[in-house]
Design a protein around this motif. Structure first.
Motif, PDB file in Angstrom:
ATOM      1  N   THR A  79       0.854  -1.179   0.000  1.00  0.00           N
ATOM      2  CA  THR A  79       0.000   0.000   0.000  1.00  0.00           C
ATOM      3  C   THR A  79       0.892   1.232   0.000  1.00  0.00           C
ATOM      4  N   THR A  81       1.623   5.586  -1.775  1.00  0.00           N
ATOM      5  CA  THR A  81       1.296   6.760  -2.572  1.00  0.00           C
ATOM      6  C   THR A  81       2.521   7.159  -3.375  1.00  0.00           C
ATOM      7  N   THR A  83       3.991  10.254  -6.278  1.00  0.00           N
ATOM      8  CA  THR A  83       3.767  11.571  -6.851  1.00  0.00           C
ATOM      9  C   THR A  83       4.831  11.857  -7.905  1.00  0.00           C
ATOM     10  N   LYS A  88      -0.624  12.538  -8.641  1.00  0.00           N
ATOM     11  CA  LYS A  88      -0.584  11.745  -7.420  1.00  0.00           C
ATOM     12  C   LYS A  88      -1.465  10.525  -7.598  1.00  0.00           C
ATOM     13  N   ASP A  90      -2.645   6.655  -5.456  1.00  0.00           N
ATOM     14  CA  ASP A  90      -2.562   5.680  -4.377  1.00  0.00           C
ATOM     15  C   ASP A  90      -2.538   4.290  -5.000  1.00  0.00           C
TER      16      ASP A  90
END
Length: 240
Positions: A79, A81, A83, A88, A90
Motif C-alpha cells: 500500500t 502513494t 507523486t 498523485k 494511491d
C-alpha cells in the motif's frame, strides 16, 4: 544510481544503492568490522526483513520532483502513494490483485491524450482501477525483494565507501557510510547500530538525480485491503 519503477505513468525514484564496501573508520559502532562487512550485513538484514516502509523523493534532470511512500511485505501485500509530474496516485496490492487510484493529472499522463480521455477521467475519478500486478507499473515497489534487488543491482557501486560518524535517523542511532564518486556525486548510507543492522536511509547528492530514501517500519504488518467492489472500475470497460 539505480532507479525504482513506481507507476504506470513512468514515475520513478532515483535511489542510492543499498550497499558499500572498503575503507576503515575509528567510530565505536560495529567496532572491529570493516565498512564492506557492515554493508554486507546491512543488505542481508534489510532483505531478510518480512516487511518495511520505503519513502523518498528525487529530483529529475528536468527539475521535476518525484516521490513515493510505500509499505510492502514478502507476502504480496502493498500500500502506498506516489507523486510526480504534477500527479498523485494511491496504490494497493493484495496477492495477485492490484489497484490504482489516481488524480486527474495522473490519468491525463497515463492516457496521454488518447481519444475519449476526458470521458474516461470523469468515470475513474475517486475510483480504484483494477490492474494486473505485472502490468500496473508498480511491481518494482510492490515486490519487496525485487525493489531491494534493484537498489543493489550495480555491484561496482559498493567499492570505496568509508565509515563516518554516528548520528540518528528518526530517533534511531545509525552509523554513516560515505562515498564520493569521481562524477562529483556523494552517496551517504545510514545503518542502524542497535538491533538488526537495517539500512535506515540512503542519500545521493550532487548527481543528475539527487535523492533521499528512508527505510523504516521493519517487520510491521502491512494493512493492505482490497477496495470495496463498488469503488472498483475496469479501465477496459470504461467508456465502452
Amino acid at each position: 544510481m539505480k532507479k525504482v519503477i513506481l507507476a504506470a505513468v513512468s514515475v520513478s525514484l532515483g535511489a542510492a544503492a543499498l550497499v558499500g564496501c572498503g575503507g576503515e573508520g575509528s567510530d565505536e559502532a560495529f567496532e572491529g568490522k570493516s565498512a564492506d562487512t557492515i554493508a554486507a550485513d546491512a543488505v542481508k538484514a534489510t532483505r531478510d526483513a518480512k516487511s518495511l516502509r520505503i519513502a523518498g523523493k528525487a529530483k529529475q534532470p528536468d527539475g521535476n520532483e518525484i516521490g513515493l511512500d510505500f509499505h510492502v511485505d514478502d507476502q504480496d501485500h502493498c500500500t502506498g502513494t506516489m507523486t510526480g509530474q504534477g500527479a498523485k496516485a494511491d496504490v494497493v496490492q493484495v496477492g495477485q490483485k492490484a489497484y490504482v487510484r489516481g488524480d486527474e493529472k495522473f490519468w491525463q499522463n497515463t492516457l496521454k491524450g488518447k481519444p475519449g480521455t476526458e470521458k474516461v477521467i470523469e468515470q475513474v475519478q475517486g475510483k480504484w482501477v483494477a490492474s494486473d500486478p505485472a502490468q500496473s507499473g508498480t511491481e518494482g515497489m510492490c515486490d519487496k525483494q525485487a525493489a531491494l534487488a534493484m537498489l543493489d543491482s550495480d555491484k561496482s557501486e559498493r567499492k570505496g565507501m568509508k565509515k563516518g560518524d554516528t548520528t540518528e535517523v528518526d530517533g534511531k542511532p545509525a552509523l554513516v557510510l560515505e562515498k564520493n564518486q569521481k562524477s562529483g556525486e556523494k552517496i551517504t548510507l545510514y545503518v542502524a547500530t542497535e538491533g538488526e543492522p537495517y539500512i535506515l536511509k540512503a542519500v545521493s547528492e550532487g548527481g543528475e538525480a539527487p535523492s533521499e530514501t528512508v527505510l523504516s517500519d521493519y517487520n510491521k504488518k502491512v494493512d493492505a485491503q482490497e477496495p470495496a467492489a463498488g469503488d472498483v472500475v475496469d479501465l477496459k470497460k470504461v467508456g465502452a
